[in-house]
Design a protein around this motif. Structure first.
Motif, PDB file in Angstrom:
ATOM      1  N   ILE A 103       0.877  -1.190   0.000  1.00 37.83           N
ATOM      2  CA  ILE A 103       0.000   0.000   0.000  1.00 37.83           C
ATOM      3  C   ILE A 103       0.909   1.233   0.000  1.00 37.83           C
ATOM      4  O   ILE A 103       1.741   1.408   0.892  1.00 37.83           O
ATOM      5  N   THR A 104       0.742   2.031  -0.995  1.00 37.32           N
ATOM      6  CA  THR A 104       1.596   3.224  -1.119  1.00 37.32           C
ATOM      7  C   THR A 104       0.928   4.404  -0.412  1.00 37.32           C
ATOM      8  O   THR A 104      -0.262   4.658  -0.613  1.00 37.32           O
ATOM      9  N   ILE A 105       1.745   5.070   0.380  1.00 41.18           N
ATOM     10  CA  ILE A 105       1.236   6.288   1.040  1.00 41.18           C
ATOM     11  C   ILE A 105       1.538   7.449   0.096  1.00 41.18           C
ATOM     12  O   ILE A 105       2.689   7.838  -0.069  1.00 41.18           O
ATOM     13  N   SER A 106       0.503   7.927  -0.555  1.00 39.58           N
ATOM     14  CA  SER A 106       0.713   9.022  -1.523  1.00 39.58           C
ATOM     15  C   SER A 106       0.985  10.337  -0.810  1.00 39.58           C
ATOM     16  O   SER A 106       1.810  11.137  -1.243  1.00 39.58           O
ATOM     17  N   PHE A 151      -6.546  -5.585  -5.951  1.00 41.43           N
ATOM     18  CA  PHE A 151      -7.734  -5.726  -5.111  1.00 41.43           C
ATOM     19  C   PHE A 151      -7.364  -6.327  -3.752  1.00 41.43           C
ATOM     20  O   PHE A 151      -7.926  -5.978  -2.709  1.00 41.43           O
ATOM     21  N   ALA A 152      -6.370  -7.228  -3.778  1.00 44.98           N
ATOM     22  CA  ALA A 152      -5.899  -7.844  -2.528  1.00 44.98           C
ATOM     23  C   ALA A 152      -5.331  -6.766  -1.599  1.00 44.98           C
ATOM     24  O   ALA A 152      -5.554  -6.777  -0.378  1.00 44.98           O
ATOM     25  N   GLY A 153      -4.639  -5.839  -2.227  1.00 46.40           N
ATOM     26  CA  GLY A 153      -4.071  -4.713  -1.446  1.00 46.40           C
ATOM     27  C   GLY A 153      -5.174  -3.878  -0.813  1.00 46.40           C
ATOM     28  O   GLY A 153      -5.060  -3.444   0.340  1.00 46.40           O
ATOM     29  N   LEU A 154      -6.238  -3.686  -1.585  1.00 49.82           N
ATOM     30  CA  LEU A 154      -7.373  -2.914  -1.066  1.00 49.82           C
ATOM     31  C   LEU A 154      -7.984  -3.608   0.158  1.00 49.82           C
ATOM     32  O   LEU A 154      -8.307  -2.971   1.161  1.00 49.82           O
ATOM     33  N   ASN A 155      -8.092  -4.950   0.051  1.00 50.47           N
ATOM     34  CA  ASN A 155      -8.617  -5.728   1.175  1.00 50.47           C
ATOM     35  C   ASN A 155      -7.736  -5.547   2.412  1.00 50.47           C
ATOM     36  O   ASN A 155      -8.237  -5.383   3.530  1.00 50.47           O
ATOM     37  N   LYS A 156      -6.428  -5.578   2.166  1.00 57.81           N
ATOM     38  CA  LYS A 156      -5.491  -5.415   3.286  1.00 57.81           C
ATOM     39  C   LYS A 156      -5.644  -4.025   3.909  1.00 57.81           C
ATOM     40  O   LYS A 156      -5.619  -3.866   5.131  1.00 57.81           O
ATOM     41  N   MET A 157      -5.789  -3.049   3.006  1.00 64.56           N
ATOM     42  CA  MET A 157      -5.947  -1.659   3.490  1.00 64.56           C
ATOM     43  C   MET A 157      -7.168  -1.563   4.406  1.00 64.56           C
ATOM     44  O   MET A 157      -7.100  -0.998   5.509  1.00 64.56           O
ATOM     45  N   SER A 214     -11.604   5.838  -4.867  1.00 66.10           N
ATOM     46  CA  SER A 214     -11.721   5.812  -6.336  1.00 66.10           C
ATOM     47  C   SER A 214     -10.874   4.692  -6.957  1.00 66.10           C
ATOM     48  O   SER A 214      -9.944   4.176  -6.324  1.00 66.10           O
ATOM     49  N   ARG A 215     -11.217   4.380  -8.178  1.00 68.10           N
ATOM     50  CA  ARG A 215     -10.415   3.400  -8.932  1.00 68.10           C
ATOM     51  C   ARG A 215      -9.900   4.108 -10.176  1.00 68.10           C
ATOM     52  O   ARG A 215     -10.650   4.724 -10.932  1.00 68.10           O
ATOM     53  N   GLY A 216      -8.602   4.035 -10.373  1.00 73.59           N
ATOM     54  CA  GLY A 216      -7.987   4.755 -11.483  1.00 73.59           C
ATOM     55  C   GLY A 216      -8.094   3.987 -12.790  1.00 73.59           C
ATOM     56  O   GLY A 216      -8.543   2.837 -12.828  1.00 73.59           O
ATOM     57  N   ALA A 273      -7.579   5.864  -1.829  1.00 71.87           N
ATOM     58  CA  ALA A 273      -8.539   6.318  -0.803  1.00 71.87           C
ATOM     59  C   ALA A 273      -7.970   7.500  -0.040  1.00 71.87           C
ATOM     60  O   ALA A 273      -6.753   7.578   0.213  1.00 71.87           O
ATOM     61  N   LEU A 274      -8.860   8.402   0.279  1.00 70.33           N
ATOM     62  CA  LEU A 274      -8.480   9.545   1.142  1.00 70.33           C
ATOM     63  C   LEU A 274      -9.074   9.286   2.518  1.00 70.33           C
ATOM     64  O   LEU A 274     -10.286   9.092   2.658  1.00 70.33           O
ATOM     65  N   LEU A 275      -8.210   9.261   3.512  1.00 74.52           N
ATOM     66  CA  LEU A 275      -8.673   8.894   4.850  1.00 74.52           C
ATOM     67  C   LEU A 275      -8.346   9.967   5.875  1.00 74.52           C
ATOM     68  O   LEU A 275      -7.383  10.730   5.720  1.00 74.52           O
TER      69      LEU A 275
END
Lengths: 180, 243
Positions: free
Chosen positions: A117-120, A140-146, A164-166, A173-175
């Motif tokens: 997961i990249t911290i933008s 998608f696996a990364g999204l699940n982990k997030m 969003s999905r690019g 995601a903005l959190l």
């Protein structure tokens, strides 16, 4: 003594009895006054002697004060240093107490996310409990982990403000999160 | 029963009244004079007594102060003050801050992209901290270690905000995994006091909190600029963090 004088005395309205009473009351007043004079004299002596005693005591204390001031003057440099030290330390305490360990909070929050997961971006302000994070992951696996990381008990509050999905298929995601 | 009234002549009455009136008048005057002396005397005694009490209190405080001063070690006070002055300098530490921030960026192999002292906010009289904006770029672990060092450096620094952003769109391959961090910090200092204690004032007490704070900052990193290098545009950093 002329006859005119005798005549004028005889014309006085007061009788001899009244005069005698007056004389006896004057005698009483005189006694009272003598007593008051003696009392006043005694008080005068007492006041004078206590004034002398107190003045002597004050003189002794003044001399002691001068001696102490001389002693302090000899150690004035040390005193000034001590004063400065105390003043600085009080400000140092205040600065240290006012500091918010935002770098530790930021590190704790970002380290919770796995490498995929990249911290933008990440933003934190002193005094604010909230850390703003922008995360992205290519799979998608990364999204699940997030999302599973967001359930971490370390976080007391999580708010997803944008998701969003690019075009390249990555998820972002903005959190806003709060640490416990 | 009737009393026999003796006739008194006017002359006798006059003499008797005079012999009574005169002493009464004189003694009344004397009493007045004595009391007139006693009343201000009493008020003066009261004033002197309050002055005496005040002087005794001052002397007792001064005696305690001299005892305390006698028990304080010169070298210890001097060393502690030096540490405190490194933590909070007496003037805005522009040069030291510039050197320290540059040195720290180099130490962590970070690119110092921007360093801005907010000159418009430079305090003139008040002990307001210097606000500095710092932009550095590098990998996250190095950035975190820089943040940690900033928090443990002297002059005391307070981190106000950190804004990290990944260099994702950079064409340079070496920028991969790199972040740019905009850090806003406050660098603290404190002007010397206008009044450095009066001889009659009591010695300040160093509290346990202050002792603790001093021990904390004693572990912080500091550096000194060697004198004599000003011709080359500044000094050299001798030491930043304790070994």
């Amino acid at each position: 003594m002329s006859e005119e004088n005798q005549l004028s005395v005889n014309l006085l309205p007061t009788s001899a009895v009244v005069i005698r009473r007056k004389l006896s009351s004057f005698g009483l007043i005189r006694k009272v006054l003598v007593a008051v004079i003696i009392l006043a004299c005694l008080m005068g002596v007492a006041v004078w002697s206590s004034a002398v005693v107190i003045s002597r005591q004050l003189k002794v204390e003044e001399e002691k004060f001068k001696l102490l001031q001389d002693k302090i003057a000899q150690t004035s440099k040390k005193e000034q240093q001590f004063f400065l030290l105390s003043q600085r330390l009080s400000q140092i305490v205040s600065v240290l107490n006012s500091r918010d360990p935002i770098e530790t909070k930021l590190e704790t929050a970002t380290k919770e996310f796995p490498a995929e997961i990249t911290i933008s971006s990440a933003k934190i302000n002193s005094g604010s409990q909230t850390i703003g994070l922008s995360l992205s992951t290519p799979t998608f696996a990364g999204l699940n982990k997030m999302l599973s990381v967001l359930n971490n008990p370390e976080f007391s509050f999580v708010q997803i403000s944008n998701f969003s999905r690019g075009d390249d298929g990555s998820y972002s995601a903005l959190l806003e999160i709060n640490l416990k | 029963m009737t009393k026999e009234v003796q006739p008194i002549s006017a002359k006798q009455e006059s003499v008797k009244l005079q012999t009574i009136y005169l002493p009464i008048l004189l003694s009344a005057l004397l009493t007045l004079v004595i009391f007139a002396g006693i009343v201000p005397g009493l008020s003066k005694i009261s004033e002197t007594r309050s002055l005496l009490v005040q002087r005794r209190q001052t002397n007792s405080a001064l005696a305690a102060k001299t005892n305390l001063l006698a028990n304080i070690d010169d070298v210890e006070v001097s060393d502690r003050l030096q540490t405190a002055l490194q933590a909070l300098p007496m003037a805005p530490p522009f040069q030291k801050s510039l050197f320290a921030l540059t040195y720290l960026a180099d130490k962590h192999s970070l690119n110092l992209e921007e360093l801005e002292f907010m000159v418009q906010n430079v305090p003139s009289q008040k002990n307001l901290p210097i606000q500095v904006k710092l932009i550095v770029a590098g990998p996250l672990p190095e950035l975190y270690s820089l943040f940690g060092d900033l928090e443990q450096a002297m002059p005391l620094v307070s981190l106000k905000s950190i804004d990290l952003s990944a260099k994702l769109g950079s064409p340079d391959e070496s920028d991969k995994n790199k972040y740019s961090a905009e850090i806003n910090i406050d660098i603290n200092f404190m002007f010397p006091p206008k009044d450095i204690g009066r001889p009659s004032s009591s010695l300040p007490v160093i509290t346990s909190d202050q002792e603790k704070a001093l021990k904390t900052v004693q572990g912080f990193g500091t550096f000194t600029i060697k004198p004599g290098d000003s011709s080359s545009g500044g000094g050299t950093i001798e030491k930043l963090f304790p070994d």
